[in-house]
Design a protein around this motif. Structure first.
Motif, short mmCIF file in Angstrom:
data_model
loop_
_atom_site.label_atom_id
_atom_site.label_comp_id
_atom_site.label_asym_id
_atom_site.label_seq_id
_atom_site.Cartn_x
_atom_site.Cartn_y
_atom_site.Cartn_z
N GLN A 138 0.83 -1.20 0.00
CA GLN A 138 0.00 0.00 0.00
C GLN A 138 0.87 1.26 0.00
OE1 GLN A 138 -2.71 -1.50 -1.04
NE2 GLN A 138 -3.74 0.22 -0.10
N ALA A 139 1.93 1.21 0.85
CA ALA A 139 2.82 2.36 0.94
C ALA A 139 3.49 2.62 -0.39
CB ALA A 139 3.88 2.12 2.02
N ARG A 141 2.30 1.83 -3.35
CA ARG A 141 1.31 2.39 -4.28
C ARG A 141 1.09 3.87 -4.01
NH1 ARG A 141 -3.26 -1.83 -4.62
NH2 ARG A 141 -4.59 -0.07 -4.18
N ALA A 142 1.05 4.21 -2.71
CA ALA A 142 0.87 5.62 -2.36
C ALA A 142 1.99 6.46 -2.95
CB ALA A 142 0.82 5.79 -0.84
N VAL A 145 1.45 7.01 -6.65
CA VAL A 145 0.38 7.98 -6.90
C VAL A 145 0.87 9.40 -6.62
CG1 VAL A 145 -1.88 8.76 -6.15
CG2 VAL A 145 -1.44 6.33 -6.45
N ALA A 149 1.09 12.46 -9.16
CA ALA A 149 0.39 13.70 -8.87
C ALA A 149 1.36 14.87 -8.90
CB ALA A 149 -0.28 13.61 -7.51
N THR A 152 1.59 16.45 -12.17
CA THR A 152 0.50 17.35 -12.56
C THR A 152 0.59 18.69 -11.83
OG1 THR A 152 -1.00 16.58 -10.87
CG2 THR A 152 -1.02 15.39 -12.93
N ILE A 154 3.38 20.30 -11.42
CA ILE A 154 4.53 21.06 -11.92
C ILE A 154 4.16 22.47 -12.39
CG2 ILE A 154 6.19 21.17 -13.84
CD1 ILE A 154 6.84 18.31 -13.36
N ILE B 100 -8.29 5.25 -7.85
CA ILE B 100 -7.10 5.11 -6.99
C ILE B 100 -7.36 5.76 -5.63
CG2 ILE B 100 -4.71 5.82 -6.68
CD1 ILE B 100 -4.43 5.64 -9.74
N ALA B 104 -7.84 2.68 0.11
CA ALA B 104 -7.15 3.20 1.28
C ALA B 104 -5.65 3.14 1.08
CB ALA B 104 -7.54 2.37 2.50
N PHE B 105 -4.97 4.24 1.25
CA PHE B 105 -3.51 4.22 1.33
C PHE B 105 -3.09 5.41 2.16
CE2 PHE B 105 -4.36 6.49 -2.66
CZ PHE B 105 -3.62 7.64 -2.47
N PRO B 106 -1.86 5.36 2.72
CA PRO B 106 -1.44 6.45 3.61
C PRO B 106 -1.46 7.80 2.89
CG PRO B 106 0.20 4.66 3.54
CD PRO B 106 -0.85 4.31 2.57
N PHE B 111 -3.72 14.11 0.05
CA PHE B 111 -3.59 14.08 -1.39
C PHE B 111 -4.90 14.47 -2.07
CE2 PHE B 111 -3.67 11.62 -5.35
CZ PHE B 111 -2.70 12.35 -5.99
N LEU B 115 -5.66 17.73 -4.49
CA LEU B 115 -6.19 17.58 -5.84
C LEU B 115 -7.45 18.44 -5.99
CD1 LEU B 115 -5.39 15.73 -8.22
CD2 LEU B 115 -7.45 14.47 -7.69
N TRP B 174 -6.00 19.51 -18.40
CA TRP B 174 -5.33 19.66 -17.10
C TRP B 174 -6.25 20.40 -16.12
CZ3 TRP B 174 -3.61 23.74 -14.02
CH2 TRP B 174 -2.71 23.38 -13.03
#
Lengths: 440, 299
Positions: A138-139, A141-142, A145, A149, A152, A154, B100, B104-106, B111, B115, B174
């Motif tokens: 999970q960490a 994957r975070a 992501v 992100a 985007t 930038i 995504i 659940a993720f930390p 985040f 967004l 964008w």
């Protein structure tokens, strides 16, 4: 100021360095917590592991450079470096997981091993979510992501940096990532200047009544001769956005109350009409409004824009506030009415205090709309009542384009919007969808 | 309080009193101009007729000259390409991000908040940033693409007729992603979790769950997102106006910029109104289509 001056380094090095540090410092704490250590140690160790992998990546990329030159294809060496450094960080993490000792303290495993009771799982109720392997994935994957992100974001980061660049730095090619920060852009934005010749510069430098802004401009050989139009435009923006927000929220509150509490014939149609006003392309209504305003003498006046923004925000505030008032139990007011309150008193003393969160959120969103609005301001004002948004692109128009000043103007404009939206993100949804999507 | 207001503020009739200010205000500032735009589309309204204080009725002449204008088919085509391409890619990227973010993720909440805060970035600011990032001489994008080896020499993004529309579309994609994520993510959180657990027990994999469960269940949300996206994108004026002003030549001319030019540069208000009416018609078609679909579904 510091004389630092580094052009944009290799993008991939920076990117993967940050990426591996992020991966390390999110994945390692999971292992450490599981073994009964403090997660902070894990973050430090993980960051070190990530930094090692980042260095490996950098070295590999440099070592493979001759190969890339030979093949005339930079992507191959980058791909190889990514794969190898990924293997390195995974191996290091596996090593950490294998060889970090179990804590001697009161970690869950230690108690269990000593024949004590199984420690209750407090941080998640789902058994499969306690497994350190699952948590590490999970960490990971975070991290992926977040890095995507980051890509985007930038444009915004780039703008924020440019706001603090001097003119030569702003248009430098290759672009500079590390540079001498200066407030030149901001001062340029706020002032009118004239160029000085060398004699005048010497004369100015001898004076001791200069403030910090004067000194910054003097470095590029200019003297400040007054406020720029931008200051006036910002003031207009504040007045117009503020007034129209107060008007639209107060009228919207009354209307929302009516829709929420009374049986209004044709309620659905009325609400749809109110909603549709928000969706009209601005240019559709501007033409008649332009002609109307010319007749009435409202063209290029504060009042004209205030009326228009109020109207466009009204739909928004009615829909948003109706949702909030619907949530207040009707029984509160009914009790008050039985107690001899009039409708108006019940509204003022019962509904308004209950709806105060909603009112605050609506106020802020209405303000942002009026603050951001460009098309109406462009078409219906020229100078006296012109707001800040049309001013920013007008600086691009002619002559030397002061990119740093433009970036500074955009940044000033953006900061309040981002802060407020972030703080109120919970309520964002209700406003955009107009009930088209029900929130779960 | 005197007797009259007291009586007015009691009973069901009080509802109208609460509605009155908003209703009157909207009628004057939106209702009347809307009506006037439609009327004007059938009248000759130029600076000349305005100074004489008359607006003669000329039937469909405005529409005829708009359709005869060579810029109109270009603007119509650009508007459709701009809207469809923007909505499509915003939606695909938005959906992927929403899925995504729904897991659940930390750091997920931070985040997500970041967004979302992108949603309210003023279009004028994004337009300016991108105008500069796409700059031919010192733009970040040319530099970056050269650096990673995708292009060999700088591209004239905004000055080349072939690339200008692509550039404004990229910018607009964008811009619109946060909006799509907000809508789709909220639709996702509303889905019942037990169905997914049942599917997991039955051995469905991730892609099967997405195709057979998530997308069908999300259909109302998806339709609403696409419709709102279409409505909000068809009317985009500021981004294009700031970045290209409709140029080079007519490469990025869309219906709103054409209507603006017709009205405020050529002062031919009648023709500007005619273009507006055509836009209104397009919006109406989408709205009717949307209402039809949702009604058939019994939603």
């Amino acid at each position: 100021m510091f004389g630092i001056d580094i052009p944009l380094p290799d993008f991939w090095v920076v990117y993967f360095f940050i990426f591996w540090v992020l991966v390390g410092s999110t994945a390692a704490p999971v292992v450490f917590r599981h073994k009964g250590h403090h997660p902070l140690i894990g973050i430090v160790v993980g960051a070190a592991v990530g930094a090692l992998s980042g260095i490996a990546f950098t070295l590999l990329l440099a070592a493979l450079q001759p190969l890339a030159d030979l093949l005339d294809d930079p992507l191959a060496s980058i791909l190889v470096s990514i794969v190898v450094s990924a293997a390195i960080i995974l191996a290091l993490l596996a090593f950490v997981r294998r060889f970090v000792p179990e804590s001697g303290g009161a970690g869950p495993r230690a108690v269990e091993a000593a024949g004590g009771p199984r420690a209750p799982v407090t941080y998640s109720a789902r058994v499969d979510k306690v497994d350190p392997g699952w948590q590490s994935v999970q960490a990971l994957r975070a991290s992926v992501v977040i890095m995507l992100a980051g890509l985007t974001l930038i444009p915004v980061i780039w703008m924020a940096m440019t706001a603090f660049k001097s003119y030569p730095d702003a248009v430098a090619s290759p672009p500079k990532v590390v540079f001498d920060p200066t407030l030149e852009g901001i001062v340029t934005l706020m002032t009118k200047r004239r160029n000085l010749d060398s004699a005048q510069i010497a004369e100015y430098e001898a004076r001791d009544d200069l403030n910090w802004a004067d000194r910054i401009m003097l470095k590029s050989g200019k003297a400040i001769i007054g406020q720029s139009d931008y200051v006036k435009r910002l003031r207009n923006s504040l007045i117009i956005a503020g007034t129209s927000t107060v008007l639209s929220v107060s009228m919207g509150l009354l209307a929302a109350y009516a829709f929420s509490r009374f049986r209004v014939p044709g309620e659905g149609d009325l609400l749809f009409f109110i909603l549709s006003t928000r969706m009209l392309p601005p240019v559709v209504v501007t033409i008649p409004i332009f002609l109307m305003y010319r007749e009435l003498g409202l063209y290029d006046t504060h009042l004209g824009l205030i009326a228009l923004y109020t109207a466009f925000n009204l739909s928004f505030s009615v829909w948003l506030l109706k949702g909030f008032i619907d949530e207040i139990p009707k029984e509160y007011e009914e009790a008050a009415l039985v107690d001899g309150y009039t409708r108006l008193q019940a509204f003022r003393r019962i509904v308004m205090p209950e709806a105060v969160t909603g009112i605050a959120a609506t106020t802020v969103f209405c303000f942002i709309f009026a603050w951001n609005e460009y098309a109406f301001a462009l078409m219906l004002t020229t100078d006296k009542a012109r707001t800040a948004p049309p001013h920013i692109p007008s600086m691009i128009g002619s002559g030397v384009v002061e990119w740093a000043a433009i970036a500074a103007g955009s940044l000033f404009f953006l900061i309040p919007v981002v802060i407020v939206t972030f703080a109120l993100r919970k309520y964002l949804l209700r406003g955009v969808t107009f009930g088209a999507i029900r929130q779960g | 309080m005197s007797a009259l207001p007291r009586r007015l503020f009691q009973g069901e009739r009080a509802g109208y009193l609460f509605l009155l200010p908003a209703a009157v205000f909207l009628l004057i500032t939106v209702g009347y101009p809307l009506f006037d735009t439609i009327r004007m589309a059938f009248q000759e309204v130029t600076l000349g007729t305005l100074s004489r204080g008359e607006r003669p009725f000329i039937g469909l002449a405005n529409f005829e000259s708009v359709l005869a204008d060579p810029a109109f088919p270009i603007a119509l085509r650009n508007s459709l390409v701009f809207t469809v391409a923007s909505v499509f890619f915003q939606f695909i990227i938005g959906l992927a991000l929403a899925i995504i973010l729904n897991e659940a993720f930390p750091l997920r909440h931070i985040f997500r908040g970041l967004l979302l805060s992108g949603w309210r970035i003023p279009p004028i600011v994004s337009g300016t940033i991108f105008l500069w990032m796409f700059n031919y001489d010192f733009g970040f994008i040319n530099f970056f693409l050269e650096k990673i080896g995708l292009i060999d020499e700088p591209v004239r993004w905004l000055l080349n007729q072939d690339y200008a529309l692509l550039t404004v579309i990229l910018t607009n994609i964008w811009l619109g992603i946060p909006f799509n994520v907000i809508l789709l993510a909220s639709g996702l959180t509303g889905l019942p979790e037990d169905i997914y657990e049942a599917a997991t027990v039955d051995g469905a994999n991730r892609w099967q769950k997405l195709a057979r469960l998530t997308l069908p269940l999300m259909k109302p949300t998806i339709l609403a997102t696409l419709m709102l996206g279409f409505i909000y994108t068809l009317r985009v004026f500021d981004v294009i106006w700031v970045m290209t002003g409709g140029g080079p030549v007519n490469a990025t001319e869309v219906l709103p910029t054409l209507a603006y030019r017709e009205s405020f540069n050529r002062f031919n208000f009648g023709e500007g109104a005619a273009i507006s009416v055509i836009m209104l018609g397009m919006l109406l078609v989408v709205a009717v289509f949307y209402v039809r679909t949702t009604n058939e579904e019994g939603m």
